[in-house]
Design a protein around this motif. Structure first.
Motif, PDB file in Angstrom:
ATOM      1  N   ILE A 135     -11.818 -10.636  -1.444  1.00  0.00           N
ATOM      2  CA  ILE A 135     -12.591  -9.420  -1.629  1.00  0.00           C
ATOM      3  C   ILE A 135     -11.749  -8.460  -2.458  1.00  0.00           C
ATOM      4  O   ILE A 135     -10.607  -8.159  -2.102  1.00  0.00           O
ATOM      5  CB  ILE A 135     -12.958  -8.771  -0.282  1.00  0.00           C
ATOM      6  N   ILE A 136     -12.313  -8.009  -3.575  1.00  0.00           N
ATOM      7  CA  ILE A 136     -11.626  -7.050  -4.435  1.00  0.00           C
ATOM      8  C   ILE A 136     -12.526  -5.834  -4.581  1.00  0.00           C
ATOM      9  O   ILE A 136     -13.642  -5.927  -5.096  1.00  0.00           O
ATOM     10  CB  ILE A 136     -11.300  -7.642  -5.818  1.00  0.00           C
ATOM     11  N   ASN A 137     -12.053  -4.706  -4.094  1.00  0.00           N
ATOM     12  CA  ASN A 137     -12.818  -3.470  -4.134  1.00  0.00           C
ATOM     13  C   ASN A 137     -12.293  -2.568  -5.242  1.00  0.00           C
ATOM     14  O   ASN A 137     -11.088  -2.296  -5.310  1.00  0.00           O
ATOM     15  CB  ASN A 137     -12.726  -2.753  -2.788  1.00  0.00           C
ATOM     16  N   SER A 162      -8.863   2.693   2.896  1.00  0.00           N
ATOM     17  CA  SER A 162      -8.531   2.522   4.315  1.00  0.00           C
ATOM     18  C   SER A 162      -9.319   1.382   4.944  1.00  0.00           C
ATOM     19  O   SER A 162      -8.783   0.590   5.728  1.00  0.00           O
ATOM     20  CB  SER A 162      -8.801   3.825   5.075  1.00  0.00           C
ATOM     21  N   PHE A 163     -10.601   1.302   4.606  1.00  0.00           N
ATOM     22  CA  PHE A 163     -11.438   0.228   5.121  1.00  0.00           C
ATOM     23  C   PHE A 163     -10.910  -1.129   4.663  1.00  0.00           C
ATOM     24  O   PHE A 163     -10.854  -2.087   5.446  1.00  0.00           O
ATOM     25  CB  PHE A 163     -12.877   0.426   4.643  1.00  0.00           C
ATOM     26  N   THR A 164     -10.520  -1.210   3.401  1.00  0.00           N
ATOM     27  CA  THR A 164      -9.995  -2.475   2.861  1.00  0.00           C
ATOM     28  C   THR A 164      -8.750  -2.916   3.607  1.00  0.00           C
ATOM     29  O   THR A 164      -8.588  -4.104   3.945  1.00  0.00           O
ATOM     30  CB  THR A 164      -9.689  -2.325   1.361  1.00  0.00           C
ATOM     31  N   LYS A 165      -7.856  -1.990   3.877  1.00  0.00           N
ATOM     32  CA  LYS A 165      -6.638  -2.331   4.611  1.00  0.00           C
ATOM     33  C   LYS A 165      -6.969  -2.822   6.024  1.00  0.00           C
ATOM     34  O   LYS A 165      -6.351  -3.778   6.525  1.00  0.00           O
ATOM     35  CB  LYS A 165      -5.699  -1.118   4.667  1.00  0.00           C
ATOM     36  N   SER A 166      -7.943  -2.180   6.651  1.00  0.00           N
ATOM     37  CA  SER A 166      -8.333  -2.590   8.006  1.00  0.00           C
ATOM     38  C   SER A 166      -8.950  -3.986   7.999  1.00  0.00           C
ATOM     39  O   SER A 166      -8.622  -4.838   8.843  1.00  0.00           O
ATOM     40  CB  SER A 166      -9.318  -1.581   8.586  1.00  0.00           C
ATOM     41  N   ALA A 168      -8.491  -6.259   5.765  1.00  0.00           N
ATOM     42  CA  ALA A 168      -7.437  -7.219   5.417  1.00  0.00           C
ATOM     43  C   ALA A 168      -6.668  -7.649   6.657  1.00  0.00           C
ATOM     44  O   ALA A 168      -6.321  -8.837   6.811  1.00  0.00           O
ATOM     45  CB  ALA A 168      -6.493  -6.603   4.385  1.00  0.00           C
ATOM     46  N   ARG A 169      -6.407  -6.714   7.560  1.00  0.00           N
ATOM     47  CA  ARG A 169      -5.707  -7.064   8.802  1.00  0.00           C
ATOM     48  C   ARG A 169      -6.588  -7.922   9.711  1.00  0.00           C
ATOM     49  O   ARG A 169      -6.122  -8.884  10.317  1.00  0.00           O
ATOM     50  CB  ARG A 169      -5.267  -5.793   9.534  1.00  0.00           C
ATOM     51  N   GLU A 170      -7.862  -7.564   9.799  1.00  0.00           N
ATOM     52  CA  GLU A 170      -8.768  -8.300  10.688  1.00  0.00           C
ATOM     53  C   GLU A 170      -8.981  -9.747  10.238  1.00  0.00           C
ATOM     54  O   GLU A 170      -9.116 -10.649  11.073  1.00  0.00           O
ATOM     55  CB  GLU A 170     -10.125  -7.598  10.743  1.00  0.00           C
ATOM     56  N   LEU A 171      -9.019  -9.963   8.930  1.00  0.00           N
ATOM     57  CA  LEU A 171      -9.438 -11.261   8.413  1.00  0.00           C
ATOM     58  C   LEU A 171      -8.310 -12.125   7.863  1.00  0.00           C
ATOM     59  O   LEU A 171      -8.564 -13.236   7.388  1.00  0.00           O
ATOM     60  CB  LEU A 171     -10.491 -11.051   7.312  1.00  0.00           C
ATOM     61  N   ALA A 172      -7.076 -11.653   7.939  1.00  0.00           N
ATOM     62  CA  ALA A 172      -5.968 -12.402   7.342  1.00  0.00           C
ATOM     63  C   ALA A 172      -5.846 -13.808   7.935  1.00  0.00           C
ATOM     64  O   ALA A 172      -5.591 -14.775   7.204  1.00  0.00           O
ATOM     65  CB  ALA A 172      -4.659 -11.636   7.528  1.00  0.00           C
ATOM     66  N   ARG A 173      -6.041 -13.940   9.239  1.00  0.00           N
ATOM     67  CA  ARG A 173      -5.896 -15.260   9.864  1.00  0.00           C
ATOM     68  C   ARG A 173      -7.007 -16.224   9.461  1.00  0.00           C
ATOM     69  O   ARG A 173      -6.878 -17.430   9.669  1.00  0.00           O
ATOM     70  CB  ARG A 173      -5.840 -15.115  11.388  1.00  0.00           C
ATOM     71  N   LEU A 177      -8.720 -12.573   2.046  1.00  0.00           N
ATOM     72  CA  LEU A 177      -7.820 -11.539   1.553  1.00  0.00           C
ATOM     73  C   LEU A 177      -8.618 -10.410   0.929  1.00  0.00           C
ATOM     74  O   LEU A 177      -9.609 -10.650   0.224  1.00  0.00           O
ATOM     75  CB  LEU A 177      -6.856 -12.124   0.525  1.00  0.00           C
ATOM     76  N   ALA A 178      -8.200  -9.180   1.175  1.00  0.00           N
ATOM     77  CA  ALA A 178      -8.930  -8.013   0.672  1.00  0.00           C
ATOM     78  C   ALA A 178      -7.958  -7.031   0.039  1.00  0.00           C
ATOM     79  O   ALA A 178      -6.928  -6.679   0.640  1.00  0.00           O
ATOM     80  CB  ALA A 178      -9.693  -7.331   1.807  1.00  0.00           C
ATOM     81  N   ASN A 179      -8.266  -6.605  -1.169  1.00  0.00           N
ATOM     82  CA  ASN A 179      -7.423  -5.667  -1.902  1.00  0.00           C
ATOM     83  C   ASN A 179      -8.283  -4.691  -2.685  1.00  0.00           C
ATOM     84  O   ASN A 179      -9.467  -4.934  -2.931  1.00  0.00           O
ATOM     85  CB  ASN A 179      -6.514  -6.418  -2.882  1.00  0.00           C
ATOM     86  N   CYS A 180      -7.659  -3.587  -3.072  1.00  0.00           N
ATOM     87  CA  CYS A 180      -8.312  -2.604  -3.939  1.00  0.00           C
ATOM     88  C   CYS A 180      -7.615  -2.549  -5.292  1.00  0.00           C
ATOM     89  O   CYS A 180      -6.382  -2.656  -5.371  1.00  0.00           O
ATOM     90  CB  CYS A 180      -8.242  -1.204  -3.332  1.00  0.00           C
TER      91      CYS A 180
END
Length: 252
Positions: A135-137, A162-166, A168-173, A177-180
């Protein structure tokens, strides 16, 4: 970039500006690209520019939860499982905050923040079930330094980071991957509509350029490489980041 051949990517707001450049780069890397845009005509023009690549357009209002859900399902039925979600759609009309109205706030928030929540909800669960995705925001340096006359827009982009960072933590396992990516001032149709024409517009543009160490405004193509990299195998160890691409305007 490694690992993008045959992958399916959704790009919101892919009909023009930065979104068009992102679509064309992902298509050139071998992705099958779905454009979500309010203007099917703009999306089709982008698709034609992609030549023989697989690029299809869906008319979607990202602020409409049900429409986003339906469109994502249609993309997976037509093109296959979504590997990359690129949230680029956005809108603003710069003005002093004290001259705005609650109706204006609602529109800016619906497109720039809620729209991203809608697309994440529709796509991220599918990615997690399959054990992978990107996911790229497209946020903005306005979120990091603030921008006069864009207070609500800046708040939305700050919330998106902030949402992206959250997420990213929830879905890392789950290997999602989520970044801005945070653009600076960019030559796009939206920027042209904001600045207008004439001497005052040129003064605004010159003032922005003076604050950029590389002494030019961004072009849509300046963001395509970093987005393709984050979607690819080359970005497999990067998540939860907000990456400024702004000619050095913001160096924090």
């Amino acid at each position: 970039m490694k690992g993008l051949e045959g992958k399916v990517a959704i790009v919101t707001g892919g009909g023009q500006g930065i979104g068009r450049a992102l679509v064309l780069r992902l298509a050139a890397e071998g992705c099958k690209v779905a454009i979500f845009d309010l203007s099917p005509e703009a999306g089709e023009k982008t698709a034609k520019l992609a030549g023989d690549a697989v690029v299809q357009t869906w008319q979607v209002d990202v602020s409409d939860f049900e429409a986003v859900q339906a469109a994502v399902g249609a993309v997976e039925d037509t093109l296959g499982p979504v590997w990359a979600l690129v949230n680029n759609a956005g809108w603003d009309k710069p003005m002093p905050f004290l001259t705005t109205t609650p109706e204006f706030w609602d529109k800016v928030i619906s497109i720039n923040l809620k729209g991203n929540l809608n697309t994440h909800f529709a796509v991220a669960g599918r990615m997690a079930q399959r054990g992978g995705g990107r996911i790229i925001n497209i946020a903005s340096d306005a979120a990091r330094v603030g921008t006069s006359n864009e207070a609500v827009y800046s708040a939305c982009k700050g919330g998106l980071i902030s949402f992206t960072k959250s997420i990213a933590r929830e879905l890392a396992r789950k290997n999602v991957l989520a970044n801005c990516v945070c653009p600076g001032p960019t030559n796009t149709p939206m920027m042209a509509s904001v600045l207008g024409e004439g001497a005052d517009a040129e003064k605004w543009k010159d003032a922005m350029v003076r604050g950029i160490p590389l002494k030019r405004m961004g072009e849509p193509e300046d963001y395509a490489g970093i987005v393709a990299m984050l979607a690819s195998d080359d970005g497999a160890y990067i998540t939860g980041q907000a990456i400024s691409v702004s000619g050095g305007m913001n160096m924090v």
